[in-house]
Enzyme design. Sequence first.
Site, PDB file in Angstrom:
ATOM      1  N   HIS A 123       0.826  -1.203   0.000  1.00 41.95           N
ATOM      2  CA  HIS A 123       0.000   0.000   0.000  1.00 41.95           C
ATOM      3  C   HIS A 123       0.862   1.255   0.000  1.00 41.95           C
ATOM      4  O   HIS A 123       2.018   1.243   0.416  1.00 41.95           O
ATOM      5  CB  HIS A 123      -0.933   0.018   1.222  1.00 41.95           C
ATOM      6  CG  HIS A 123      -0.216   0.132   2.533  1.00 41.95           C
ATOM      7  ND1 HIS A 123       0.446  -0.930   3.123  1.00 41.95           N
ATOM      8  CD2 HIS A 123      -0.058   1.187   3.383  1.00 41.95           C
ATOM      9  CE1 HIS A 123       0.980  -0.545   4.262  1.00 41.95           C
ATOM     10  NE2 HIS A 123       0.692   0.740   4.451  1.00 41.95           N
ATOM     11  N   ASP A 125       0.592   4.985   1.692  1.00 35.82           N
ATOM     12  CA  ASP A 125      -0.147   5.519   2.833  1.00 35.82           C
ATOM     13  C   ASP A 125      -1.205   6.535   2.421  1.00 35.82           C
ATOM     14  O   ASP A 125      -0.934   7.478   1.664  1.00 35.82           O
ATOM     15  CB  ASP A 125       0.807   6.178   3.834  1.00 35.82           C
ATOM     16  CG  ASP A 125       1.484   5.163   4.738  1.00 35.82           C
ATOM     17  OD1 ASP A 125       0.932   4.069   4.919  1.00 35.82           O
ATOM     18  OD2 ASP A 125       2.569   5.472   5.261  1.00 35.82           O
ATOM     19  N   HIS A 283       4.710   0.121   0.377  1.00 38.97           N
ATOM     20  CA  HIS A 283       5.434  -0.641   1.387  1.00 38.97           C
ATOM     21  C   HIS A 283       4.544  -1.708   1.990  1.00 38.97           C
ATOM     22  O   HIS A 283       3.319  -1.691   1.832  1.00 38.97           O
ATOM     23  CB  HIS A 283       6.027   0.270   2.473  1.00 38.97           C
ATOM     24  CG  HIS A 283       5.018   1.135   3.163  1.00 38.97           C
ATOM     25  ND1 HIS A 283       4.487   2.279   2.589  1.00 38.97           N
ATOM     26  CD2 HIS A 283       4.434   1.042   4.391  1.00 38.97           C
ATOM     27  CE1 HIS A 283       3.626   2.834   3.424  1.00 38.97           C
ATOM     28  NE2 HIS A 283       3.563   2.106   4.522  1.00 38.97           N
ATOM     29  N   ARG A 298       5.531   6.889  13.651  1.00 39.64           N
ATOM     30  CA  ARG A 298       5.582   7.403  12.280  1.00 39.64           C
ATOM     31  C   ARG A 298       5.076   8.837  12.212  1.00 39.64           C
ATOM     32  O   ARG A 298       4.042   9.172  12.792  1.00 39.64           O
ATOM     33  CB  ARG A 298       4.723   6.529  11.364  1.00 39.64           C
ATOM     34  CG  ARG A 298       4.818   6.916   9.883  1.00 39.64           C
ATOM     35  CD  ARG A 298       3.733   6.233   9.080  1.00 39.64           C
ATOM     36  NE  ARG A 298       2.424   6.823   9.357  1.00 39.64           N
ATOM     37  CZ  ARG A 298       1.265   6.232   9.079  1.00 39.64           C
ATOM     38  NH1 ARG A 298       1.246   5.026   8.548  1.00 39.64           N
ATOM     39  NH2 ARG A 298       0.130   6.834   9.337  1.00 39.64           N
TER      40      ARG A 298
END
Length: 307
Positions: A123, A125, A283, A298
């Site tokens: 995917h 983000d 990723h 993150r």
Amino acid sequence: MSTPVSATQAPSSPAKVSPTALASAIKVEQLTCTIGAEITNVNIGVAAQDAGMMQEIYALLLKHRVLFFRDQDISRADHVKFASHFGDLEDHPVAGSDPDHPGLVRIYKSPDQPNDRYENSWHTDATWREKPPMGCVLRCVECPPVGGDTMWVNMVEAYARLPEDIKQKIEGLKARHSIEASFGAAMPEEKRLALHRQFPDAEHPVVRTHPDTGEKTLFVNAFATHFTNYHTGANVRYGQDYSPGASQLLNYLISQAYIPEYQVRWRWKPNSVAFWDNRSTQHYAVMDYPPCHRKMERAGIMGDTPF
């Protein structure tokens, strides 16, 4: 917010490093032929105070698409400051943020909290946003002794190596991206529909243009549900071509991320950091580890509307 640097601003020679910052210049080790580089002799907390070094890091990001740093014993404030140099940070509507550091999302797994199975798919983000993140900075706080790696894939390379007839077929196509069909799927219906009202599906080009490099990127992933403008006379002869034809093509395009030649795999250690360009990569967080703690933090950097 600092003004984001661009490819045209990247220095032609290595940035000067103050004696108090580094013992020597930045060192770059390319990890695969298509994506990824490990950066050493850099503390990103210190680098965030040096505009020239940040330009150099950004130029390396555009070249390698994901950068890796080891031994980054930094504070959450340092993490946020580094990421904020490239743009404002965004909260996540499901994961939430650290209360003292808005925009810093805590992705914590433990033996008592089962994996939610949203990370272990290829995917990009938050493509369900009208303006998906331009990039993310992810730091490992705690990880399994073995397993729990993350993989990234170069979607510029994935587009470049498509057959020419496929490139012609997808030129001008757009796809719908949905948080309701992903994060919302496991929610009670009322909550799922409320999430959809808050974040309506976004529509993006199947092939987007990188705003800094001009490269073409294949821009469909696990959040993409369907094409929005496929049903035309050029594509559909009979009803059978409409749904199966479109869904088979979308699945084929999404599957291009699965090709190992376009990928890099990173093994986490505490205080390791990854900084990736969300506009040109996907990723996958590999959930191959037994019940244990895996704590990641993150910072997602707001981006622009894809074109």
